[in-house]
Write a protein that holds these residues in place. Sequence first.
Motif, short mmCIF file in Angstrom:
data_model
loop_
_atom_site.label_atom_id
_atom_site.label_comp_id
_atom_site.label_asym_id
_atom_site.label_seq_id
_atom_site.Cartn_x
_atom_site.Cartn_y
_atom_site.Cartn_z
N ASN A 62 7.15 18.13 5.91
CA ASN A 62 7.87 16.90 5.49
C ASN A 62 7.12 15.50 5.34
OD1 ASN A 62 10.63 18.09 5.21
ND2 ASN A 62 10.21 18.98 6.95
N LEU A 63 5.93 15.62 5.84
CA LEU A 63 5.21 14.24 5.63
C LEU A 63 4.15 14.26 4.69
CD1 LEU A 63 4.89 13.11 9.53
CD2 LEU A 63 6.59 12.34 7.83
N GLN A 64 3.71 15.41 4.41
CA GLN A 64 2.32 15.49 3.58
C GLN A 64 2.84 15.53 2.18
OE1 GLN A 64 2.09 20.43 3.11
NE2 GLN A 64 0.52 19.23 4.06
N THR A 65 1.83 14.90 1.34
CA THR A 65 1.94 14.95 -0.22
C THR A 65 0.64 15.76 -0.83
OG1 THR A 65 0.85 12.68 -0.22
CG2 THR A 65 3.27 12.73 -0.10
N PRO A 66 0.70 15.99 -2.17
CA PRO A 66 -0.62 16.43 -2.76
C PRO A 66 -1.59 15.60 -2.62
CG PRO A 66 1.44 16.94 -4.09
CD PRO A 66 1.84 15.96 -3.04
N MET A 67 -1.69 14.33 -2.54
CA MET A 67 -2.59 13.38 -2.24
C MET A 67 -3.20 13.41 -0.91
SD MET A 67 -0.73 12.66 -4.94
CE MET A 67 0.58 11.24 -4.25
N THR A 68 -2.62 14.11 0.21
CA THR A 68 -3.01 14.15 1.48
C THR A 68 -3.35 15.48 1.93
OG1 THR A 68 -0.65 14.45 2.36
CG2 THR A 68 -1.76 11.93 2.17
N TYR A 69 -3.46 16.44 1.01
CA TYR A 69 -3.60 17.75 1.50
C TYR A 69 -4.95 17.78 2.26
CZ TYR A 69 0.12 20.39 -0.87
OH TYR A 69 1.46 20.65 -1.34
N ALA A 70 -6.16 17.02 1.97
CA ALA A 70 -7.25 17.19 2.32
C ALA A 70 -7.39 17.09 3.79
CB ALA A 70 -8.38 16.27 1.68
N VAL A 71 -6.30 16.15 4.22
CA VAL A 71 -6.36 15.77 5.80
C VAL A 71 -5.03 16.50 6.36
CG1 VAL A 71 -7.67 13.95 5.62
CG2 VAL A 71 -5.23 13.74 5.32
N SER A 72 -4.14 16.96 5.71
CA SER A 72 -2.78 17.41 6.25
C SER A 72 -2.66 18.76 6.31
CB SER A 72 -1.76 16.56 5.60
OG SER A 72 -1.74 17.15 4.21
N ASP A 73 -3.30 19.66 5.36
CA ASP A 73 -3.10 21.07 5.46
C ASP A 73 -3.69 21.68 6.57
OD1 ASP A 73 -2.27 23.24 4.08
OD2 ASP A 73 -3.90 23.48 2.76
N ILE A 74 -2.64 22.29 7.24
CA ILE A 74 -2.92 23.06 8.60
C ILE A 74 -2.44 24.41 8.58
CG2 ILE A 74 -2.62 21.06 10.06
CD1 ILE A 74 0.16 21.94 10.64
N VAL A 133 0.93 -1.16 0.03
CA VAL A 133 0.18 -0.10 0.03
C VAL A 133 0.97 1.32 0.02
CG1 VAL A 133 -0.12 0.05 2.62
CG2 VAL A 133 -1.71 1.33 1.19
N LEU A 134 0.57 2.27 -0.82
CA LEU A 134 1.15 3.28 -0.92
C LEU A 134 0.59 4.44 0.39
CD1 LEU A 134 1.29 4.16 -4.79
CD2 LEU A 134 3.26 3.52 -3.26
N ALA A 135 1.13 3.96 1.43
CA ALA A 135 0.82 4.88 2.85
C ALA A 135 0.69 6.33 2.91
CB ALA A 135 1.60 4.08 3.99
N MET A 136 1.93 6.80 2.14
CA MET A 136 2.15 8.15 2.03
C MET A 136 1.27 9.06 1.33
SD MET A 136 4.33 8.25 4.62
CE MET A 136 4.47 9.87 4.70
N GLN A 137 0.52 8.15 0.40
CA GLN A 137 -0.30 8.99 -0.57
C GLN A 137 -1.78 8.61 -0.21
OE1 GLN A 137 2.75 7.24 -1.86
NE2 GLN A 137 3.51 9.46 -2.07
N LYS A 138 -2.06 7.81 0.92
CA LYS A 138 -3.25 7.70 1.34
C LYS A 138 -3.80 8.74 2.55
CE LYS A 138 -4.01 3.87 -1.00
NZ LYS A 138 -5.19 3.61 -1.92
#
Length: 314
Positions: free
Chosen positions: A253-265, A165-170
Motif C-alpha cells: 500500500n506504500l509502494q509505487t512502480p517508481m519505487t519497486y527498485a527499493v520496495s519490492d520484497i 517533492v513527489l516523495a511517494m515516487q522517489k
Amino acid sequence: MGKHKQRAAKTYVQEETWGHNIQKYWPYYLMVLPGLIYFGIFKFIPMFGSIIAFEDYNIVGGFFKSPWVGFKNFKTLFTYPDFKKILTNTVILGFCKTILIFPIPILLSLMLNEIKQQRLKKGIQTAIYIPYFISWVIVGGLVFDFFGIGGFFNNLREMIGMKPVLAMQKESWFRPIFIISSIWKEAGWGTVVYLAAISGIDPSLYESASIDGASRFQKMKYVTFPLLVPTVVTLFLLNIGSFLELGFDQVYNLQTPMTYAVSDIFDTYVYRVGIQQAQYSFTTAVGLFQSVVGLGLVLIFNKLSQKTSEGGLW
C-alpha cells in the motif's frame, strides 16, 4: 524388577500430577484452548502444504498426483535475475524494523510509566493505540495525501522556501516513509506488553531506591529497565523469526512502480507471481525459504541470549 517398579511409580506420579493440574487449573487450560486450536488449524496443519515447494503443483492433480521436481523451484528462486534485489530490499527493511522500530515501544512504555497523572497517561495511551486499529489500506491513503502535492508535507516545504517533492515516487523517500508509518501505526500497541511487565515490578524496589536517594531517571535505569529486559529479549526472539516476513499490506500500500527498485520484497513478489501468475510451487518455495531463515535466526539469537543474559525462549 526394582527398577521396573520405580519407573512405573514415577510414571504414575507424573500422570497423577498432570491430571491433578488439569483438574485444579482447568479454567486456564480452557482459556489456552482457543489459541491452541487456532495454531493447530492455521499454523501446524498448513505446514504439510510445504510439500508443494518440491512439486510442479497443479490444482487438478493435487498434492499426491502432481509431479515431483525436488529442489527445482529453489534453484529457480536463487537464479532468478531479481533475487538479489528482492533479498537486499527485504534484509534492509528487516534491519530497519529490528534496529529502528523495535526499540520505540520500549522507550514509549518507559516514558508512559513516568507519567503520574492517570488521566493524562490514559489519554496518551489511547491516542497512540488508535492507529493500530486502522487498516494499512487507509493508512496508505493517508500517507499518500500527507506527502502528495497539496498535502501538509509539501505545504510545509513551500512555507520554508523549499520546492515541493513527489516523495511517494522517489526511491530515496520510501524507506524513511516505511519507518515513520510503522512507528506511527504500531509502536503504541507494542507498549501493551511492556507496560504490563512494568506493572508487575515489586513497588518495594522503587521504595528502596528512593531511600538510597535515586532520582526518577536512576530508578528507570537501574530498576525498571533491567527487570524489563527478559520481556524485551522474549519479544525480540519472537520478532526475529519473521525477519524476512515484513508484511504484505504495508509495503504493497506504500509502494509505487517508481519505487519497486527499493520496495519490492518477498511478500510483494509472492503476490505477483503466486496470485497473479498462479505459480503455487514457486511461491511456496519462497515462503519455505523465508521460514527456514527465520528459524535459523531464532536459534542463533536464542543461543546468544542464553550466553549473554541467561535467558531465552527455551
